[in-house]
Structures are given as C-alpha cells and as structure tokens.
Design an enzyme around this catalytic site. Structure first.
Site, PDB file in Angstrom:
ATOM      1  N   SER A 149       0.844  -1.184   0.000  1.00 49.52           N
ATOM      2  CA  SER A 149       0.000   0.000   0.000  1.00 49.52           C
ATOM      3  C   SER A 149       0.884   1.240   0.000  1.00 49.52           C
ATOM      4  O   SER A 149       2.092   1.158   0.227  1.00 49.52           O
ATOM      5  CB  SER A 149      -0.932   0.023   1.221  1.00 49.52           C
ATOM      6  OG  SER A 149      -0.199   0.254   2.412  1.00 49.52           O
ATOM      7  N   LYS A 150       0.296   2.377  -0.251  1.00 46.38           N
ATOM      8  CA  LYS A 150       1.014   3.656  -0.205  1.00 46.38           C
ATOM      9  C   LYS A 150      -0.010   4.759  -0.034  1.00 46.38           C
ATOM     10  O   LYS A 150      -1.136   4.675  -0.543  1.00 46.38           O
ATOM     11  CB  LYS A 150       1.798   3.886  -1.496  1.00 46.38           C
ATOM     12  CG  LYS A 150       3.074   4.694  -1.286  1.00 46.38           C
ATOM     13  CD  LYS A 150       4.130   3.853  -0.578  1.00 46.38           C
ATOM     14  CE  LYS A 150       5.454   4.582  -0.513  1.00 46.38           C
ATOM     15  NZ  LYS A 150       6.494   3.743   0.102  1.00 46.38           N
ATOM     16  N   GLY A 151       0.385   5.794   0.674  1.00 49.00           N
ATOM     17  CA  GLY A 151      -0.459   6.969   0.824  1.00 49.00           C
ATOM     18  C   GLY A 151       0.267   8.205   0.340  1.00 49.00           C
ATOM     19  O   GLY A 151       1.499   8.280   0.414  1.00 49.00           O
ATOM     20  N   ASP A 197       7.591   7.879   4.932  1.00 47.08           N
ATOM     21  CA  ASP A 197       8.067   8.085   3.564  1.00 47.08           C
ATOM     22  C   ASP A 197       8.540   9.529   3.504  1.00 47.08           C
ATOM     23  O   ASP A 197       8.718  10.164   4.548  1.00 47.08           O
ATOM     24  CB  ASP A 197       6.952   7.788   2.547  1.00 47.08           C
ATOM     25  CG  ASP A 197       7.504   7.403   1.167  1.00 47.08           C
ATOM     26  OD1 ASP A 197       8.063   8.295   0.507  1.00 47.08           O
ATOM     27  OD2 ASP A 197       7.393   6.245   0.758  1.00 47.08           O
TER      28      ASP A 197
END
Length: 587
Positions: free
Chosen positions: A140-142, A195
């Site tokens: 996943s990534k936001g 991140d």
C-alpha cells in the site's frame, strides 16, 4: 490480476441517470452530474455524514480503473482536507506502506504534481505489493499533496489525513455508526510507515490511534521511535542489508572482488540507504550525489572521510576537499562556472547535480542508486548513458524506488547490463517493518512496553536479539530471491527486471490460491509452517499456541500463505514440475 473487492455488486441508478438527461439541458452539466452518479456507485465507506471530521475520506471500489493499470487494487481511499488532497491505495485486505508528503516549490510544479499524484501513488503501491511478497501485509502507499497556499502545513495535513483514515478503520461491524457509511461490513487492517516528509510523524500517529481507541495502535505505524517500540531502519541498516546482498550476490556470480569495484551511488551520506551503503561496503566509491552536490574521485573517494560523513549523517558538502586526488572534485548546487580538473566547465552546479548520472563521469562497475526522484532514467534519456554504443554502467542494483522506468531497464539489459530492480533489491525495510508489526500484534500493551520499548537509553534484551533476527531474515529473503532471479536468467536469458516482476506475480498468485484453499484447516501443517516462519525469539518468549490466540485470524492466514508461496517459488522457480508442490510439502 484483479485485487478489487469481490462479491460487492455495483448498483447503478438508471432511473436517476435517465432523469438527469431528461431535465438537464446543458450537455456539460449532464456529464458532470452523471460522473457524480458513477462516483457514488463505487463508494464503499465514507465519513461524509460525520458531523465532526478532520477531513473527508471516501473508500472506493477500484473496479472503475482503466486497463492502463496492470492490476486492480483492493481499495482506493480519497482523502480531501482544507490544506491538501491525497490518496491511499492498497492491494490486499491487510496492507502496509509509507505515507508520502508531496510539496511543490512553485505553481507549475504544483499543477504537475496534481496531475500525477494518483499515478505516483498507484505506482508506489504497486511496487510495494511486489516487494511485500515475503510478508503477510500486501502493498500500500499513501500520498498527501499540499495545496499551493499551505506548503508550510505539512504536520497539520498529516494529522488530518491520519484522523480521517482512522474514521474508516474504527468501524465496528457489530455496532453500526450512523455517521459512517459502510458497505464493506468487515474489518480492515492498514499499517502505515514513514516516507518522504513524514518520518517524524509516526509516533504521533500511533499515539493518536491509541487515543481514539484503535485496538492495534502499537502496530498502526512502523518507523516509530524506539521509545514506542520502533525498529529504525537507518540505525540498523535494514534496507541496506537487502540491497547490498544483491550487490555482493552479483560480485560472487561474476567472481569480482568488492575491493576492486568502482561504484557510483545517488543518495548521499546524510540519508538512510546512502549512509549505510557507504558504511557496509568495501568498494572504491567513485562518486556520490546528494542534495548538496556531486562528490567525485576517479581513484575512489577517501573511505575514511566518506565514512566520517556517513556516521555523522552529513551531506557531501562537508567533505574535506584536501582528501581528494588531483582528478577529484566537489561541485555544490550553488556553484557557477567551475572548471573541473579535466578542463570541462560547469556553468550551473544544480543542473550538473541533476544530470550527473547521465554523464561519462558516472561510468562504473556498479551503479547503486540509493536516492533520487522516480523515473530519473527513462526511455527519453536512457540513450545518454551510452557512449559509442556501450553503456556506462556494467551492473545496476536499484536501491532507490522507481529510479529507472521499466523501458529503460530493458534497454540496459538488452545491452548486457544486469539490472536488479527496486521491488527485489529494496525490500529489506518492508521485512523489518513487517516484523515490527508482528511483535506489536503479539504483545499486550504491557509486554510491548517491557520488551520492545527503549527507555532512558536502556535497550531490552529481547529487542537486541529480535533486531539481529530481523537482520538475518532480511539477508535470507534477499539471498533466496537473488538466487531465484539469477538461476531463471541463466536458463532463459529473459531480462532480470522482467524475471523480478514474474517472480513477484507468481508468488502473489500462489499466495492467493493457498489463502483460498483449506490447507490451513489442517492443524499439523499450520503449526509446522508457523513454527518455521515466525521469529524464534517470539516463540520462545510467548509460545506458539499463545501467539496463535493473540494474532488476528486473517493475519495468521496471510503469514502462512506468504511464507509458503515465496519459499516454494524461490526453490523451484517460475516453472516448477508437476509434482514439485507435493514434494515441497512433504519436505
């Protein structure tokens, strides 16, 4: 392969669409209203009706995505705040990945970021999915794109993003919240990590999740401070251990001594991956590029001085230039009209830094990008790293995420350059984070504080031992995948970057097959595989049976399936024999 939510029929309000076309005279107005109609059809969860919310969060069924995307995610969450807009994309029910803050130095850059934010988010999540093949959490990534007028509101935007995400995670399937729309009716497990721009916010997110009553608050974020049980990747060189395993692996296959290798790296001694690559390696580092400029010495940069910077987390601008040979140089981004030792004139230090990896100065045995923007080398500029038809890099280990586009990788591999791509080489950090999550899920709050939290500089003995176990697991996973990729390449000569994708896809596909089978209904097999894949330190402290009681059932299944699938493909390759799985299970 489709990862979207299965079994949820999408209901289209045909009557309302017909009415829109009948009563709205303007075609453009019709198009806008029908687009809203289609948008609403794909809503799974939302805090839209919540009277007190930090930001609007809407979870969407991603079935609407076009075929331009290689795989449909499990979920897309759109988050809109006063200071930002953002997304969260994940490929499995249980997922983990970083939250990236995107700033824009000017309006033109903001417009470009605005146009690309979803694509960047998707690509990062997809890469994460391929990386996460060894672990129970899917990728996943936001992303949080700050609005042009709120570039100084990063912490505020992050807080609102997390708070609105928790609105959707805190849904109780047994007791409906009238302010939350929920068509999913099942628990979600999302774990977040640091991140770009968010590394300092992980403690706050975990504590805020605790404050809001989230059951898994201690596992909600990784990259926390050691005070809250975090395992810092930079301190223990977690990401670097995986990347360097690939560097050493290629050297061993080619019979090269590390001390004889000329290496160039982007990402300097001030960063996690860059600093640890300097400290762990024994090569002749020819050039280092970071935010301050370019440090270069064709004879190899003074290792002692370079290590001093890495230990102090200082940029190359702090390098003692008296340690350079007569042919070496240090060009900073603010420099203008500098004459290099070979007579070349550098008009603009910033431009030189940005394009250094495309110049003949970057020619080396091993190019190891440890930092840099996505798509730094693409099909548009890959020709610049060829001189007289020969590539300037002999081997590429892609430590930085998405530094190369796939088209650029294939051009290099067609010219005989092994390219070990990011989704394989740069997965040490995700392994470390996953095991950080596991410990938090296994321990009670009290146990977690006793065994995983560093208080007043005192490191618990369990923590020390666990870190060593995590490091060994990273190296084991890297070595297994490297051998699998190299062996497949030796047999088929398919580009390594393509094999890397195929290995990830094969493992994820098998993982899904195993997860949907009844294999884990067999207690003996379940217990044997768990005993093999769970850290021995946790098993010795808590006991396997107690761990099974404490972990969510879905997490146990995901752990077992990921381990079995990855180990099987690593051992037998992409085209195993008909009875290989039977043999594998027997052993």
């Amino acid at each position: 392969m489709d990862g979207s939510i299965v079994g949820r029929p999408i209901s289209h309000n045909t009557a309302l669409e017909t009415k829109i076309y009948r009563v709205v005279p303007n075609p453009l107005d019709c198009q806008i209203l029908v687009s809203f109609l289609h948008f609403n059809e794909h809503i799974i969860k939302t805090n839209f009706y919540k009277s007190a919310k930090s930001a609007l969060s809407i979870q969407l069924d991603p079935a609407f995505l076009s075929s331009d995307y290689p795989r449909t995610p499990y979920s897309i969450i759109l988050i809109l705040g006063a200071e930002f807009r953002g997304f969260h994309v994940r490929f499995e029910t249980i997922s983990r990945g970083g939250i990236r803050l995107i700033r824009s130095p000017n309006y033109q850059n903001f417009i470009k970021n605005l146009e690309n934010v979803f694509s960047e988010n998707y690509n990062l999540a997809y890469t994460q999915q391929n990386k996460n093949k060894d672990i129970p959490e899917g990728g996943s990534k936001g992303t949080i794109l700050l609005s042009m007028t709120h570039q100084n509101k990063s912490h505020t935007a992050f807080k609102k993003y997390i708070d609105s995400l928790l609105d959707l995670l805190l849904v109780d399937t047994t007791k409906k919240d009238p302010e939350i729309v929920d068509h999913l009716n099942k628990d979600d497990l999302i774990f977040c990590g640091p991140d770009e721009g968010t590394a300092d916010y992980m403690d706050w997110a975990a504590l805020h999740a605790k404050k809001r009553g989230y059951r898994y608050w201690s596992a909600f974020t990784t990259g926390k401070s050691t005070l809250l049980g975090g395992i810092p990747h930079d301190v223990y060189g977690m990401t670097t251990r995986g990347v360097h395993q690939y560097v050493v692996g290629v050297m061993n296959k080619k019979g090269i001594k590390e001390e004889d290798v000329l290496k160039v790296q982007t990402g300097g001694p001030d960063g996690d991956l860059g600093s640890n690559e300097i400290l762990i390696s024994k090569d002749k580092t020819k050039a280092v590029v970071d935010g301050s400029g370019v440090l270069y010495d064709p004879k190899g940069i003074d290792r002692k001085e370079l290590s001093r910077l890495a230990k102090g987390r200082k940029m190359v601008e702090h390098f003692d230039k008296t340690k350079l040979s007569k042919d070496g140089f240090l060009i900073l981004i603010g420099d203008r009209d500098i004459v290099l030792p070979d007579g070349a004139n550098i008009e603009n230090g910033m431009n030189f830094r940005n394009s250094f990896h495309l110049t003949s100065y970057a020619a080396c045995d091993f190019f190891v990008p440890c930092g840099g923007r996505p798509e730094s080398i693409s099909i548009q500029n890959v020709n610049k790293i060829f001189i007289n038809g020969e590539p300037i890099f002999k081997n590429v280990i892609e430590g930085a995420n998405l530094f190369f586009t796939q088209e650029a990788r294939l051009v290099l591999e067609a010219a005989g350059v092994p390219v070990l791509k990011d989704s394989s080489a740069n997965k040490g950090g995700v392994t470390s984070s996953s095991l950080e999550v596991l410990a938090a899920l296994c321990f009670t709050n009290g146990e977690h504080e006793t065994h995983m939290c560093v208080k007043q500089g005192v490191i618990p003995q369990f923590y020390k031992d666990y870190v060593i176990e995590v490091q060994k697991k990273i190296e084991e996973n890297a070595q297994l995948e490297f051998d699998c990729i190299w062996n497949e390449w030796s047999k088929t000569k398919i580009p390594m970057s393509t094999i890397s994708d195929k290995v990830s896809a094969k493992i994820n596909e098998l993982n899904k097959t195993i997860s949907s089978s009844n294999l884990w209904d067999q207690p003996n097999i379940k217990k044997k595989v768990l005993a093999e894949c769970l850290p021995h330190g946790l098993q010795n402290l808590l006991g396997l049976d107690e761990i099974v009681k404490r972990l969510p059932t879905s997490y146990i299944s995901a752990t077992l399936s990921a381990h079995l699938a990855s180990r099987y493909i690593y051992k037998f390759g992409l085209n195993p024999g008909e009875f290989s799985f039977y043999e594998f299970m027997q052993n």
